[in-house]
Design a protein around this motif. Structure first.
Motif, PDB file in Angstrom:
ATOM      1  N   ALA A  32       0.971  -1.348   0.081  1.00 35.82           N
ATOM      2  CA  ALA A  32       0.064   0.192  -0.025  1.00 35.82           C
ATOM      3  C   ALA A  32       0.755   1.234   0.126  1.00 35.82           C
ATOM      4  N   PRO A  33       0.381   2.426  -0.650  1.00 38.47           N
ATOM      5  CA  PRO A  33       0.916   3.651  -0.706  1.00 38.47           C
ATOM      6  C   PRO A  33       1.462   4.030   0.993  1.00 38.47           C
ATOM      7  N   GLY A  34       2.627   4.381   1.076  1.00 46.61           N
ATOM      8  CA  GLY A  34       2.719   4.806   2.549  1.00 46.61           C
ATOM      9  C   GLY A  34       3.743   3.807   3.197  1.00 46.61           C
ATOM     10  N   THR A  35       3.983   2.499   2.754  1.00 50.28           N
ATOM     11  CA  THR A  35       4.411   1.559   3.359  1.00 50.28           C
ATOM     12  C   THR A  35       6.110   1.866   3.144  1.00 50.28           C
ATOM     13  N   ALA A  36       6.812   1.339   4.216  1.00 47.89           N
ATOM     14  CA  ALA A  36       8.062   1.651   4.262  1.00 47.89           C
ATOM     15  C   ALA A  36       8.616   0.151   3.247  1.00 47.89           C
ATOM     16  N   LEU A  37       9.554   0.751   2.203  1.00 47.38           N
ATOM     17  CA  LEU A  37      10.301  -0.093   1.260  1.00 47.38           C
ATOM     18  C   LEU A  37      11.191  -1.009   1.947  1.00 47.38           C
ATOM     19  N   HIS A  38      11.804  -0.459   3.058  1.00 51.09           N
ATOM     20  CA  HIS A  38      12.945  -1.415   3.816  1.00 51.09           C
ATOM     21  C   HIS A  38      12.259  -1.673   5.315  1.00 51.09           C
ATOM     22  N   PRO A  39      11.442  -2.468   5.522  1.00 57.91           N
ATOM     23  CA  PRO A  39      10.718  -2.625   6.914  1.00 57.91           C
ATOM     24  C   PRO A  39      11.909  -3.123   7.910  1.00 57.91           C
ATOM     25  N   ASP A  40      12.783  -3.660   7.552  1.00 60.59           N
ATOM     26  CA  ASP A  40      13.671  -4.195   8.477  1.00 60.59           C
ATOM     27  C   ASP A  40      14.927  -3.236   8.748  1.00 60.59           C
ATOM     28  N   ALA A  41      14.955  -2.238   8.053  1.00 64.87           N
ATOM     29  CA  ALA A  41      15.998  -1.342   8.340  1.00 64.87           C
ATOM     30  C   ALA A  41      16.060  -0.741   9.971  1.00 64.87           C
ATOM     31  N   ALA A  42      17.391  -0.925  10.409  1.00 64.41           N
ATOM     32  CA  ALA A  42      17.358  -0.813  12.059  1.00 64.41           C
ATOM     33  C   ALA A  42      17.114   0.618  12.404  1.00 64.41           C
ATOM     34  N   ASP A  43      17.292   1.685  11.629  1.00 65.11           N
ATOM     35  CA  ASP A  43      16.801   2.862  11.849  1.00 65.11           C
ATOM     36  C   ASP A  43      15.484   3.522  11.341  1.00 65.11           C
ATOM     37  N   LEU A  44      14.660   2.347  11.160  1.00 59.82           N
ATOM     38  CA  LEU A  44      13.388   2.858  10.523  1.00 59.82           C
ATOM     39  C   LEU A  44      12.552   3.472  11.785  1.00 59.82           C
ATOM     40  N   PRO A  45      11.929   4.640  11.498  1.00 56.22           N
ATOM     41  CA  PRO A  45      11.111   5.230  12.628  1.00 56.22           C
ATOM     42  C   PRO A  45       9.891   4.403  13.073  1.00 56.22           C
ATOM     43  N   THR A  46       9.654   4.545  14.200  1.00 59.37           N
ATOM     44  CA  THR A  46       8.251   3.559  14.469  1.00 59.37           C
ATOM     45  C   THR A  46       6.995   4.176  13.667  1.00 59.37           C
ATOM     46  N   LEU A  47       7.099   5.632  13.135  1.00 59.38           N
ATOM     47  CA  LEU A  47       6.202   6.064  12.532  1.00 59.38           C
ATOM     48  C   LEU A  47       5.812   5.396  11.096  1.00 59.38           C
ATOM     49  N   PHE A  48       6.906   4.823  10.656  1.00 57.45           N
ATOM     50  CA  PHE A  48       6.618   3.849   9.474  1.00 57.45           C
ATOM     51  C   PHE A  48       6.702   2.488   9.765  1.00 57.45           C
ATOM     52  N   THR A  49       6.302   2.097  10.808  1.00 54.92           N
ATOM     53  CA  THR A  49       6.286   0.653  11.026  1.00 54.92           C
ATOM     54  C   THR A  49       4.756   0.037  11.037  1.00 54.92           C
ATOM     55  N   PRO A  50       4.318  -0.943  10.727  1.00 50.69           N
ATOM     56  CA  PRO A  50       2.981  -1.500  10.907  1.00 50.69           C
ATOM     57  C   PRO A  50       2.526  -1.267  12.084  1.00 50.69           C
ATOM     58  N   TYR A  51       1.053  -1.393  12.058  1.00 48.91           N
ATOM     59  CA  TYR A  51       0.546  -1.336  13.713  1.00 48.91           C
ATOM     60  C   TYR A  51      -0.909  -2.317  13.528  1.00 48.91           C
ATOM     61  N   LYS A  52      -0.911  -3.239  14.360  1.00 52.08           N
ATOM     62  CA  LYS A  52      -2.268  -3.964  14.580  1.00 52.08           C
ATOM     63  C   LYS A  52      -2.961  -3.908  15.911  1.00 52.08           C
ATOM     64  N   ILE A  53      -3.992  -3.567  15.496  1.00 50.68           N
ATOM     65  CA  ILE A  53      -5.174  -3.296  16.575  1.00 50.68           C
ATOM     66  C   ILE A  53      -6.301  -4.284  16.581  1.00 50.68           C
ATOM     67  N   ARG A  54      -6.779  -5.248  17.249  1.00 50.75           N
ATOM     68  CA  ARG A  54      -7.506  -6.109  17.143  1.00 50.75           C
ATOM     69  C   ARG A  54      -7.280  -6.904  15.810  1.00 50.75           C
ATOM     70  N   GLY A  55      -8.339  -6.912  14.990  1.00 46.23           N
ATOM     71  CA  GLY A  55      -8.091  -7.764  13.487  1.00 46.23           C
ATOM     72  C   GLY A  55      -7.482  -6.653  12.612  1.00 46.23           C
ATOM     73  N   VAL A  56      -7.345  -5.438  12.708  1.00 56.91           N
ATOM     74  CA  VAL A  56      -7.041  -4.624  12.021  1.00 56.91           C
ATOM     75  C   VAL A  56      -5.317  -4.209  11.768  1.00 56.91           C
ATOM     76  N   GLU A  57      -4.710  -4.391  10.636  1.00 55.71           N
ATOM     77  CA  GLU A  57      -3.443  -3.917  10.430  1.00 55.71           C
ATOM     78  C   GLU A  57      -3.215  -2.710   9.704  1.00 55.71           C
ATOM     79  N   LEU A  58      -2.429  -1.784  10.306  1.00 60.18           N
ATOM     80  CA  LEU A  58      -2.241  -0.498   9.616  1.00 60.18           C
ATOM     81  C   LEU A  58      -0.877  -0.621   8.994  1.00 60.18           C
ATOM     82  N   ALA A  59      -0.847  -0.012   7.705  1.00 64.36           N
ATOM     83  CA  ALA A  59       0.679   0.020   7.173  1.00 64.36           C
ATOM     84  C   ALA A  59       1.385   1.026   7.606  1.00 64.36           C
TER      85      ALA A  59
END
Length: 429
Positions: A32-59
């Motif tokens: 999805a647009p806005g998804t970090a292209l390098h999700p495993d980067a050590a310096d990736l800000p939390t802002l661009f990490t996925p977030y799951k709450i109940r059954g909904v996962e946000l990019a």
């Protein structure tokens, strides 16, 4: 007519697969647009990490907060809302929350506000939901009742007329049918509300449940109950506006919070277990420093309420403030609302509340820069909210997510149709 399964060129299928689960063709956005292209980067800000709450996962952690647009047709969303709300998902916002949507006709802030009190309002909401889903993102809706602040005019109408803000019957308003906890007007030049009866309260609770079920039918992913900004739930919570003598009012905290907690529990029971339930609250009325001093809703009250929210089915507290009195006094600074989040979280931890570990938080207010957006949700940071909510900044720049990513040096996915317009890494944005 069946929806095409792909785009062909000279008889062969291309890699342009369709977005799944929507009744029209548009290319699938993977990721999805806005998804970090390098999700495993050590310096990736939390802002661009996925977030799951109940059954909904946000990019990512960006949420477009509800904003009244005064553009609905008898409560029905229109083509304006498809364009207005859809653009945020197209540009990378993980969750877009539809404006305050009234559960009853007399609960609209203005005659042109969104509503979900009848079944005919499901289809236009579903159209918005389908588009946002086609971009790989999620949609929320804020269910509300404006109470004594209902039947007002849109802001540009007030400026043109230069008179009272409330809408007359000749202007589509209902000045003689606004509800509140007690018959206390918002200001001397506003209408006198009707103190709700117990039958009215029962009707209101049923309306919230019915609207929540319609939201589910429309494909909404998240529901937020509006308990902020001086609207009906605030009017019950606050001792400045709730002078009732029954089980829903008076000086007792338990009585003034009863309606909100009952609505939360009943809505939670009516929606899927996988669906997150948010609550927006005015954490303080900002009346502590106003003379003459009188009891008001304060941060300490919010802390006390927060302790009760997980048991009532609330997953995330969306922390805002003010709106219940023209006399409010705010010492304005960039973080005046953001800093309420760590104050509440710290107090919950100090008193050993179970909510300290289970209740999630959203921060809102004056989040306009990349560094502040990053700081609000950064793991181990000073605020450490779970989600960052922005409103007017998305009006100023619908591509806010892209700009923040660029300034923080985070490569993100752009929508397929916009790939050729990506900024160069050294561009000054």
């Amino acid at each position: 007519m069946s929806r095409p399964t792909g785009v062909t060129h000279r008889g062969s299928k291309t890699a342009s697969l369709p977005a799944p689960g929507v009744p029209f063709y548009t290319p699938a956005q993977t990721p999805a647009p806005g998804t970090a292209l390098h999700p495993d980067a050590a310096d990736l800000p939390t802002l661009f990490t996925p977030y799951k709450i109940r059954g909904v996962e946000l990019a990512n952690r960006f949420v477009v907060a509800p904003m009244c647009m005064y553009s609905a047709d008898e409560g029905h969303l229109t083509d304006f809302h498809v364009v207005h709300l859809g653009q945020f998902a197209l540009h990378g916002a993980a969750l877009t929350i539809v404006e305050a949507t009234s559960v009853a006709p007399n609960g609209r802030i203005s005659p042109e506000d969104s509503g979900l009190w009848q079944d005919s309002q499901i289809a236009p909401l579903k159209r918005v939901a389908d588009y946002i889903h086609s971009q790989g993102h999620k949609i929320g809706i804020q269910l509300a009742h404006a109470g004594r602040k209902a039947s007002t005019l849109g802001p540009w109408h007030v400026a043109k007329r230069g008179e009272h803000q409330y809408a007359l019957e000749s202007e589509g308003g209902w000045p003689n049918n606004t509800w509140s906890a007690s018959s206390i007007p918002y200001a001397p030049d506003w209408v006198d509300p009707v103190a709700m009866t117990l039958d009215d309260i029962a009707e209101l609770k049923a309306a919230f449940v019915a609207s929540a079920k319609r939201a589910v039918a429309a494909g909404v992913d998240v529901i937020e109950i509006h308990g902020a900004h001086g609207y009906l739930m605030t009017q019950f919570l606050s001792p400045t506006t709730n002078k009732r003598t029954d089980q829903y009012g008076g000086p007792a905290f338990e009585n003034r919070t009863r309606l909100l907690l009952e609505i939360a529990r009943e809505v939670r029971a009516a929606i899927p277990d996988t669906m997150p339930l948010f609550l927006r609250i005015s954490a303080t009325e900002w009346l502590e420093d106003v003379e003459p001093k009188e009891p008001s809703w304060t941060v300490q009250d919010t802390i006390r309420l927060a302790d009760l929210l997980p048991a009532a089915g609330i997953d995330l507290l969306d922390v805002s403030s003010g709106g219940n009195s023209r006399n409010q006094y705010i010492k304005m600074h960039t973080r005046y609302q953001i800093d309420l989040v760590p104050e509440i979280k710290k107090a919950l931890r100090a008193q050993g509340s179970a909510a300290a570990d289970t209740l999630k938080f959203g921060a809102v207010g004056s989040i306009t820069t990349a560094e502040l957006a990053k700081e609000v949700v950064q793991k181990g940071g000073s605020v450490e909210a779970d989600l960052v909510l922005a409103a007017r900044q998305f009006l100023r720049e619908p591509e806010f997510v892209r700009r923040v990513a660029h300034q923080l040096g985070v490569p993100i996915r752009w929508a397929n149709q916009y790939l050729r317009a990506q900024w160069k890494p050294d561009a000054k944005i």
